[in-house]
Each structure stands twice: as C-alpha cells, then as structure tokens.
Design a protein around this motif. Structure first.
Motif, PDB file in Angstrom:
ATOM      1  N   HIS A  98       0.886  -1.174   0.000  1.00  0.00           N
ATOM      2  CA  HIS A  98       0.000   0.000   0.000  1.00  0.00           C
ATOM      3  C   HIS A  98       0.919   1.217   0.000  1.00  0.00           C
ATOM      4  O   HIS A  98       1.622   1.475   0.968  1.00  0.00           O
ATOM      5  N   GLN A  99       0.910   1.993  -1.079  1.00  0.00           N
ATOM      6  CA  GLN A  99       1.899   3.048  -1.256  1.00  0.00           C
ATOM      7  C   GLN A  99       1.609   4.331  -0.478  1.00  0.00           C
ATOM      8  O   GLN A  99       2.515   5.109  -0.219  1.00  0.00           O
ATOM      9  N   ALA A 100       0.370   4.557  -0.121  1.00  0.00           N
ATOM     10  CA  ALA A 100       0.047   5.770   0.648  1.00  0.00           C
ATOM     11  C   ALA A 100      -0.766   5.373   1.877  1.00  0.00           C
ATOM     12  O   ALA A 100      -1.950   5.692   1.992  1.00  0.00           O
ATOM     13  N   PRO A 101      -0.133   4.661   2.806  1.00  0.00           N
ATOM     14  CA  PRO A 101      -0.885   4.090   3.926  1.00  0.00           C
ATOM     15  C   PRO A 101      -1.282   5.098   4.988  1.00  0.00           C
ATOM     16  O   PRO A 101      -0.534   6.033   5.298  1.00  0.00           O
ATOM     17  N   ALA A 102      -2.464   4.913   5.546  1.00  0.00           N
ATOM     18  CA  ALA A 102      -2.851   5.598   6.767  1.00  0.00           C
ATOM     19  C   ALA A 102      -2.305   4.771   7.926  1.00  0.00           C
ATOM     20  O   ALA A 102      -1.796   3.663   7.729  1.00  0.00           O
ATOM     21  N   LEU A 103      -2.418   5.284   9.143  1.00  0.00           N
ATOM     22  CA  LEU A 103      -1.865   4.588  10.294  1.00  0.00           C
ATOM     23  C   LEU A 103      -2.465   3.191  10.444  1.00  0.00           C
ATOM     24  O   LEU A 103      -1.757   2.228  10.731  1.00  0.00           O
ATOM     25  N   GLN A 104      -3.768   3.063  10.215  1.00  0.00           N
ATOM     26  CA  GLN A 104      -4.417   1.756  10.353  1.00  0.00           C
ATOM     27  C   GLN A 104      -3.888   0.767   9.324  1.00  0.00           C
ATOM     28  O   GLN A 104      -3.768  -0.430   9.606  1.00  0.00           O
ATOM     29  N   ASP A 105      -3.556   1.260   8.131  1.00  0.00           N
ATOM     30  CA  ASP A 105      -2.984   0.383   7.097  1.00  0.00           C
ATOM     31  C   ASP A 105      -1.643  -0.190   7.554  1.00  0.00           C
ATOM     32  O   ASP A 105      -1.314  -1.347   7.266  1.00  0.00           O
ATOM     33  N   ILE A 106      -0.881   0.619   8.261  1.00  0.00           N
ATOM     34  CA  ILE A 106       0.414   0.158   8.767  1.00  0.00           C
ATOM     35  C   ILE A 106       0.213  -0.882   9.861  1.00  0.00           C
ATOM     36  O   ILE A 106       0.895  -1.915   9.887  1.00  0.00           O
ATOM     37  N   PHE A 107      -0.749  -0.629  10.759  1.00  0.00           N
ATOM     38  CA  PHE A 107      -1.061  -1.628  11.787  1.00  0.00           C
ATOM     39  C   PHE A 107      -1.515  -2.938  11.147  1.00  0.00           C
ATOM     40  O   PHE A 107      -1.128  -4.027  11.587  1.00  0.00           O
TER      41      PHE A 107
ATOM     42  N   ASP B 141       1.419  -4.771   9.628  1.00  0.00           N
ATOM     43  CA  ASP B 141       2.205  -5.374  10.703  1.00  0.00           C
ATOM     44  C   ASP B 141       1.573  -6.684  11.165  1.00  0.00           C
ATOM     45  O   ASP B 141       2.254  -7.715  11.274  1.00  0.00           O
ATOM     46  N   ALA B 142       0.267  -6.649  11.414  1.00  0.00           N
ATOM     47  CA  ALA B 142      -0.442  -7.848  11.883  1.00  0.00           C
ATOM     48  C   ALA B 142      -0.411  -8.951  10.827  1.00  0.00           C
ATOM     49  O   ALA B 142      -0.198 -10.131  11.147  1.00  0.00           O
TER      50      ALA B 142
END
Length: 246
Positions: free
Chosen positions: A217-226, A229-230
């Motif tokens: 995901h090239q323009a992630p929001a914080l939730q996308d990063i979480f 990670d999961a």
C-alpha cells in the motif's frame, strides 16, 4: 523536534547541526559488521547461538544482536535515516567500519565530510538527546584513545554474504507498508530462531518470503500500517510453523 537516540542517527543529527540541509549531498552510515564479519558464509550454519550473540563492539539485547549479525539492523537504520533526514536511499551509503569509532558521516555538496566519533557506549547519544542543545559532562570516564587505536578501516558491505541488507535496501526504495512488513516479519522470525525453532540461515529466507508476498500500500494511513504489521506476523508464524512441523 525529533532528536535521534540511536548512535548512527545521533551522529548524522550532530553533523548536520548548524548547517543548511540543502547543502547535504549524502550520508555514510557506518556498521561494525557484527559478530560474523570475519566468519566465512560457508560456516554460518555451523555457528552456535552464543557465537552469533557475541558482538565484538556493542553489548546489546539478543534480538538486535542477531539483526547485527545478519546486517538487517543496518537496513532498518537506512530506513530510519531516510525518514528522519528526508533522504533518498541512493543518498545513504552503508560502510563497514569494524572499529566502530566513527558512528556516521555527512557529505556536503562542497566536498567536505563531517564525522562524529566516540566510544561504543550508548550513554553518549542518549545523554545528548536529553541535554540537547546543551552538552553535559560525559557520563563515562573514557574517550577514544587514538594512539592505542592506531587505524580506522572501512569496507563495502558484501551483499551476497549479507542478503538481509540488500532486502532492506529494496524495501526502503519501495516504501509504503513494506517497511512495517519487514520489521514485523523479522521480529517474529528472529524470535523463533532465539527459541531454537529455526536455523540461522532460515532467518533471511523466511523474512524474504513474507516481504515478497505482501501487496504494498503506497500511501498508507496509520491503520494500514497496523494491518500490514499484523498480516506480516501471521504470515511469518505460518512459515515458522511449517518449518518446525517439517
């Protein structure tokens, strides 16, 4: 203002103080080479855990010492420097420096290079982060003994011997959610290695499999990063279970 604590990032931060950022051309990110710098790659699978955890310069926790042995930690530091100092990956050169006296260097466009030197003691960069912009008295009694040191040596990192660094550099270039995936997968896989569930040489192969499988995901929001990670942790655990079961 973000003030770095890690020794390499603190070194870059200190070298940049008082200078125009537009004058920066590149940085040299130094690495000690870890416990396996002088060990032939052909012997990696014969090493004990204690040998891998025997870092020649720094006393660190087990996880980061393993990352130092694979040079994955230096890849993470490239990603950190990229974000902290707004650099392109091609502006960051990893340099193997076994003496670990120079903690990093900054190259300016006029050809001048500034380096930060110090003994291998994390209390120095930690204290500077706490005292900045002031400098307090040193918390340690010793400093660099140049006469005893004699020489400083530098080498290009052999990426075939340490493919984890090459993978991290690729991840840094692609960006997006991929750095989070790399970090999460590495944490799970190294933990499995420390538990004795997989072999040392499997660390890279398992982490790489997770990284290759991820849809970035090239323009992630914080939730996308979480979420990334999961996802990476679950994928890593599946691969580890497959190795253990096999």
């Amino acid at each position: 203002k973000i003030i770095p604590v890690d020794s390499e990032q603190s070194a870059i931060f200190q070298c940049l103080e008082g200078h125009n950022r537009r004058d920066l051309q590149s940085v040299y990110l130094t690495a000690s080479g870890g416990a396996l710098w002088k060990v032939p790659q052909s012997k990696f699978d014969k090493l004990s855990l204690n040998q891998i955890l025997r870092h020649p310069r720094w006393k660190m926790g087990k996880k980061i010492t393993v990352d130092s042995a694979t040079l994955m930690n230096k890849g993470f530091e490239v990603i950190e420097a990229q974000r902290l100092f707004d650099l392109r990956v091609d502006q960051i050169q990893v340099v193997i420096h076994p003496e670990a006296v120079i903690h990093s260097m900054v190259n300016f466009k006029d050809g001048n290079i500034l380096a930060q030197l110090g003994v291998t003691d994390m209390r120095l960069p930690i204290q500077y982060a706490l005292s900045y912009p002031k400098r307090w008295e040193s918390p340690i009694p010793s400093t660099v003994n140049f006469f005893k040191l004699g020489k400083l040596t530098f080498y290009s990192p052999p990426l075939k011997k340490f493919p984890a660094l090459a993978l991290a550099l690729e991840v840094a270039r692609k960006g997006g959610t991929l750095p989070a995936v790399l970090n999460a997968a590495d944490e799970e896989v190294v933990d499995a290695f420390l538990r004795g569930e997989i072999k040392f040489l499997q660390i890279y192969s398992l982490v790489e499999k997770v990284v290759r499988k991820h849809l970035v995901h090239q323009a992630p929001a914080l939730q996308d990063i979480f979420d990334a990670d999961a996802w990476a942790r679950e994928e890593a655990k599946k691969l580890i279970a497959g190795q253990v079961g096999g």
